[in-house]
Design an enzyme around this catalytic site. Structure first.
Site, mmCIF file in Angstrom:
data_model
loop_
_atom_site.group_PDB
_atom_site.id
_atom_site.type_symbol
_atom_site.label_atom_id
_atom_site.label_comp_id
_atom_site.label_asym_id
_atom_site.label_seq_id
_atom_site.Cartn_x
_atom_site.Cartn_y
_atom_site.Cartn_z
ATOM 1 N N TRP A 26 5.484 -9.354 -10.381
ATOM 2 C CA TRP A 26 4.539 -8.258 -10.188
ATOM 3 C C TRP A 26 4.278 -8.017 -8.707
ATOM 4 C CZ3 TRP A 26 -0.165 -7.742 -7.763
ATOM 5 C CH2 TRP A 26 -0.902 -6.605 -8.062
ATOM 6 N N HIS A 27 4.263 -9.088 -7.913
ATOM 7 C CA HIS A 27 3.941 -8.942 -6.501
ATOM 8 C C HIS A 27 5.066 -8.317 -5.695
ATOM 9 C CE1 HIS A 27 0.479 -11.579 -7.317
ATOM 10 N NE2 HIS A 27 -0.008 -11.092 -6.189
ATOM 11 N N GLY A 28 6.283 -8.372 -6.173
ATOM 12 C CA GLY A 28 7.352 -7.750 -5.411
ATOM 13 C C GLY A 28 8.717 -7.979 -6.018
ATOM 14 N N PHE A 78 2.491 -3.483 -3.119
ATOM 15 C CA PHE A 78 2.399 -3.878 -4.515
ATOM 16 C C PHE A 78 1.990 -2.711 -5.399
ATOM 17 C CE2 PHE A 78 1.002 -7.827 -2.156
ATOM 18 C CZ PHE A 78 2.288 -8.288 -2.057
#
Length: 468
Positions: free
Chosen positions: A319-321, A468
């Site tokens: 999700w963060h990258g 994000f």
């Protein structure tokens, strides 16, 4: 447009507040939606279409789910369709190039990349929209039949770009019915100024230290410099993101919305389990409520629980990258949390607090190395420098003159960021003095003045969570 800009502080926000408070009650959501769309379109006017499409789609899925005579089978197909479309949008813009690049590396192909810029805030508003559909499916929320009200929830500019992630069930009543008195508005202003000072005065300045150290050749980096650098990054990302969350919560209060807290002094944690109860609380809560518990949580035995933890944390990293370092970062914390579930947490609870706290801080700092560097060689080189291994010589020096200079010139900033990271709100001094209006008002005035003065001449004002 970002909150920590002169344009937002002295033009956009005053105009929005004026329009909002002179508008009659039935038009307030229209004002918020219109100004939120302007806020979002300021930097990326094309991608406003994506957000509006996502909003209209989930609004329609919500209406379909609210139909009274649907079978259980039909309801499952509707919610599956909604989740599939939401994830398809997110995956295409955020992960397509990562997947293509990986395929090209593994198979030696030359598939062209899409080179599409990431729509700002897509990870946040996609998760919010999905929470709306799931809440309706579970019966914990009713479908919103007014598209304007639902669009206001999705596009609300205080939390649109970087959260906190607001679950629909939390603000469903507030969308229709909310009031603001002078005390609520004043608290919103206070939270906003504190968040602005965190971002501008602390995150930006400590970020300069990290930026300089991160550009240093790791083969010649002293051990102390490597640790000093990652400590600076830990402070930067904390004050950057928690400052933005404070500003978002403060802005919400100015308009009558009460958002949940997103940070709770995470560097005071005594375990990694404790840390993730304190850091980015809205994301952890989202994954718990909409993934971990539906997978079975801890109800189906320890092996299934450990599997669920690893699934959640690998996806949290992703999700963060769209990069392998974020997957590694998620896997790293998943492993540690699994070990704590297996008994390490019970041991930590028996140890003196300073030992448990030291354990948590060291593991958190190592985790930030995985988070900060996308290139494998740079990441491993930095970890080697922290451990005093490798480099041009067999071992790194413990410190050098450059490290001592950096420490000397930044010692006051390091002390301030440390003090601002620890829980002192319940201390006798704070309760006696900082809660007093004759002390609080001048302090807030000085913080706002200093933050504004910094922004007038700022050349370094990054916002880490834009990606994000």
């Amino acid at each position: 447009m970002v909150f920590s800009s002169l344009l937002f502080l002295f033009l956009f926000l005053p105009v929005v507040l004026l329009l909002y408070y002179v508008a009659p009650g039935r038009l307030k959501n229209l004002i918020l939606l219109g100004t939120s769309l302007v806020f979002y379109a300021w930097g990326e006017p094309v991608y406003i279409v994506i957000m509006l499409f996502s909003t209209l789609m989930d609004y329609s899925f919500g209406l379909l789910l609210s139909r009274p005579k649907l079978t259980r089978y039909q309801r499952k197909w509707i919610i599956a369709g909604s989740i599939l479309v939401n994830l398809a949008l997110l995956s295409y813009f955020k992960y397509a190039d990562f997947l293509i690049h990986t395929i090209n590396q593994v198979l030696g192909t030359q598939i062209p990349l899409t080179d599409l810029p990431l729509p700002i805030g897509i990870s946040f508003y996609t998760f919010q929209s999905m929470s709306y559909i799931v809440d309706i499916y579970r019966g914990t929320a009713k479908a919103q039949r007014n598209w304007l009200d639902f669009a206001t929830f999705v596009a609300l500019f205080p939390q649109l770009v970087a959260g906190p992630i607001v679950q629909y069930s939390v603000v469903a009543d507030q969308i229709k019915h909310r009031t603001v008195d002078i005390d609520t508005f004043a608290e919103g202003v206070r939270r906003f100024i504190i968040g602005l000072a965190k971002k501008v005065l602390l995150a930006n300045n400590i970020g300069l230290l990290w930026h300089g150290i991160s550009q240093t050749d790791t083969s010649n980096m002293s051990i102390l410099m490597a640790w000093l650098g990652i400590i600076a990054f830990a402070f930067q990302i904390y004050f950057d993101f928690s400052g933005y969350s404070d500003m978002a919560i403060g802005l919400g209060l100015m308009f009558g919305f009460h958002f949940n807290e997103n940070f709770n002094r995470p560097y005071a944690a005594r375990s990694i389990t404790d840390f993730w109860r304190r850091w980015h609380i809205s994301l952890s809560s989202w994954f718990r409520d909409y993934l971990y518990i539906p997978l079975g949580g801890n109800r189906r035995g320890l092996p299934i629980q450990l599997r669920n933890i690893m699934i959640v944390w690998v996806l949290t990293g992703l999700w963060h990258g769209a990069s392998w370092n974020f997957l590694l970062w998620g896997f790293y914390f998943g492993v540690i949390l699994s070990l704590e579930k297996l008994g390490l947490l019970r041991l930590l609870n028996r140890l003196p607090a300073w030992i448990a706290h030291g354990y948590a801080l060291i593991l958190i700092l190592v985790g930030w190395v995985f988070f900060a560097f996308e290139q494998w060689t740079t990441m491993t080189g930095y970890l080697s420098a922290m451990l005093g291994m490798g480099g041009q010589h067999e071992h790194h020096a413990v410190w050098d003159n450059t490290t001592l200079y950096l420490l000397y010139t930044n010692i006051l900033l390091l002390i301030i960021t440390t003090l601002a990271s620890i829980p002192w709100e319940n201390s006798r001094i704070y309760l006696r003095w900082m809660n007093h209006p004759y002390v609080q008002l001048p302090v807030l005035g000085v913080l706002f003045f200093l933050s504004s003065a910094y922004l007038v001449d700022a050349t370094f004002n990054p916002f880490l969570y834009f990606r994000f």
